[in-house]
Scaffold this motif. Structure first.
Motif, short mmCIF file in Angstrom:
data_model
loop_
_atom_site.label_atom_id
_atom_site.label_comp_id
_atom_site.label_asym_id
_atom_site.label_seq_id
_atom_site.Cartn_x
_atom_site.Cartn_y
_atom_site.Cartn_z
N GLY A 128 -4.31 2.01 -0.29
CA GLY A 128 -3.25 2.97 -0.57
C GLY A 128 -3.80 4.21 -1.26
O GLY A 128 -3.40 5.34 -0.96
N ARG A 140 -5.35 -4.01 -0.62
CA ARG A 140 -4.29 -3.15 -0.07
C ARG A 140 -3.96 -2.00 -1.01
O ARG A 140 -3.63 -0.89 -0.56
CB ARG A 140 -3.05 -3.99 0.21
CG ARG A 140 -3.25 -5.04 1.28
CD ARG A 140 -3.66 -4.42 2.60
NE ARG A 140 -2.54 -3.73 3.23
CZ ARG A 140 -2.65 -2.76 4.13
NH1 ARG A 140 -3.85 -2.33 4.50
NH2 ARG A 140 -1.58 -2.21 4.66
N CYS A 141 -4.05 -2.23 -2.32
CA CYS A 141 -3.80 -1.15 -3.28
C CYS A 141 -4.91 -0.10 -3.21
O CYS A 141 -4.66 1.10 -3.29
CB CYS A 141 -3.69 -1.71 -4.69
SG CYS A 141 -2.17 -2.66 -5.01
N ASN A 201 0.82 -1.21 0.00
CA ASN A 201 0.00 0.00 0.00
C ASN A 201 0.85 1.26 0.00
O ASN A 201 0.44 2.31 -0.49
CB ASN A 201 -0.94 0.01 1.21
CG ASN A 201 -0.20 -0.06 2.52
OD1 ASN A 201 0.51 -1.03 2.79
ND2 ASN A 201 -0.34 0.95 3.36
#
Length: 416
Positions: free
Chosen positions: A106, A102-103, A51
């Motif tokens: 981010g 998780r991306c 992230n």
């Protein structure tokens, strides 16, 4: 003034509520990774760092986003994405899905962070910018406290799904705060700079920006990214080398307690540090003093001394590190407030900070394997020392620095 402070407090608390889900993973994933479909601790490490890396290319997009979309919509999108990803943690059973979640987080975090910086930039003046920045930094980290304490406790009792559903739902409940306390739009790009006789030059302003960005990169990399990731490892080494046998608490538990003490103290500490920066006519000297304290605490932590003497210095170091972060954030924001391209400067700043946070753990563990943790800490102390000397010299000799010239740029907001 109170309305401005309410907006800062609101965006910090909204960020804290949504950050809890991310912080929970740092406690839960290393112990519950099989439960959520992962096959190794290597995958855990990737998920806890990806992230940060994904934010590097995303930050310019976020800067462009805020120049075209109203502020309130940006924060609302961040809340929705954070709530969805936190809920998703409870149902994800494949590594590939975890990577996507998780991306997405981010991206949401970049919306929160850059949005908060731009809001503080608009609402603050030279007399209260540090206090506002300290208030934000202190309050949003309560999310880490909430996520780690509740995460570890509830996950052990009820499992990953329950804590994810709980924290994800709480994230959505923060939406009313957006409409009650946050402004619809912020004006950040239409600044006009007028030079007066004796004011600092545009060139000097950018010179200060470059030094601040370099300082931000190294301090975040060492004091935040590297040290936070290695905290339990450093404690474990110290405990292992402790000759006394009465110390029975584990390194991970002790690291969690120390971080809880740190984050619980920040709402009281960082606003005061920010106010100190606001009142000072020698801001580089304030940064110098705190960086010297960080240097000394790093050197003491590197020593093989009794644990009960060593631990208080470790706590002091954690608090000093958060203070340095607040000072750097404030000084960058002050410089950006004097420039015509605020969004670009703050975007670059967030990229630099994220890069430092991402590289810190990797470099820390790599060099620890090569040279040993104590030597790594000494080298880090030397780097911080050299940076502090640079800021001392800037404060003492550079009379044209935009930080020192109190009659610098005259700025007018173009409301058109």
């Amino acid at each position: 003034m109170e309305n401005k402070k309410s907006s800062i407090v609101a965006v910090a608390l909204i960020t804290a509520i949504c950050l809890a889900g991310d912080s929970m993973l740092y406690i839960v994933l290393p112990t519950h990774w099989k439960e959520v479909g992962l096959v190794s601790l290597v995958e855990v490490g990737i998920l806890l760092s990806i992230n940060r890396f994904v934010r590097l290319p995303l930050n310019p997009i976020i800067g462009l986003f805020y120049s075209r979309v109203n502020f309130r919509s940006g924060i609302l999108l961040a809340v929705l994405l954070s709530g969805i990803t936190t809920l998703g943690y409870g149902f994800a059973e494949k590594f590939e899905l975890w990577v996507v979640l998780r991306c997405v987080w981010g991206f949401a975090w970049s919306l929160f962070k850059l949005g908060a910086f731009l809001l503080i930039l608009q609402l603050s003046t030279d007399s209260n910018r540090g206090k506002f920045m300290g208030t934000y930094n202190g309050l949003y980290r309560l999310g880490s406290l909430l996520g780690m304490l509740l995460g570890g406790f509830l996950a052990d009792i009820y499992g990953m799904k329950v804590i994810s559903l709980f924290l994800g739902t709480i994230a959505f409940l923060s939406i009313p705060l957006i409409y009650k306390y946050l402004p619809t739009t912020i004006h950040t790009v239409a600044l006009q700079i007028h030079k007066h006789k004796g004011s600092s030059s545009f060139k000097n302003g950018y010179s200060d920006i470059l030094w601040m960005l370099g300082t931000a990169f190294l301090t975040v990399m060492i004091l935040e990214g590297m040290f936070n990731a290695m905290l339990s490892h450093i404690i474990n080494i110290q405990i292992a080398e402790e000759s006394a046998t009465y110390f029975f608490i584990g390194a991970a538990s002790l690291a969690g307690i120390l971080q809880a003490v740190r984050w619980g103290s920040l709402p009281f500490l960082t606003p005061r540090v920010g106010s100190l920066v606001d009142k000072s006519k020698m801001k580089p000297f304030v940064l110098f003093v705190f960086m010297i304290m960080a240097t000394l605490s790093l050197l003491i932590i590197s020593l093989d001394i009794p644990l009960l003497i060593w631990l208080p210095f470790l706590i002091v170091h954690l608090l000093i590190s958060s203070s340095v972060t607040t000072i750097v954030d404030t000084m960058v924001s002050e410089l950006a407030s004097k420039m015509s391209n605020q969004v670009k400067i703050m975007t670059v700043f967030t990229i630099i900070a994220d890069l430092g946070a991402a590289l810190g753990p990797i470099l820390g563990y790599t060099f620890e394997q090569l040279f040993g943790i104590r030597n790594v800490l000494v080298v880090c102390a030397i780097i911080i020392l050299f940076l502090s000397i640079r800021w001392l010299l800037l404060g003492k000799f550079n009379k044209h620095s935009s930080f020192l010239n109190q009659k610098n740029h005259s700025i007018a907001l173009d409301r058109n």
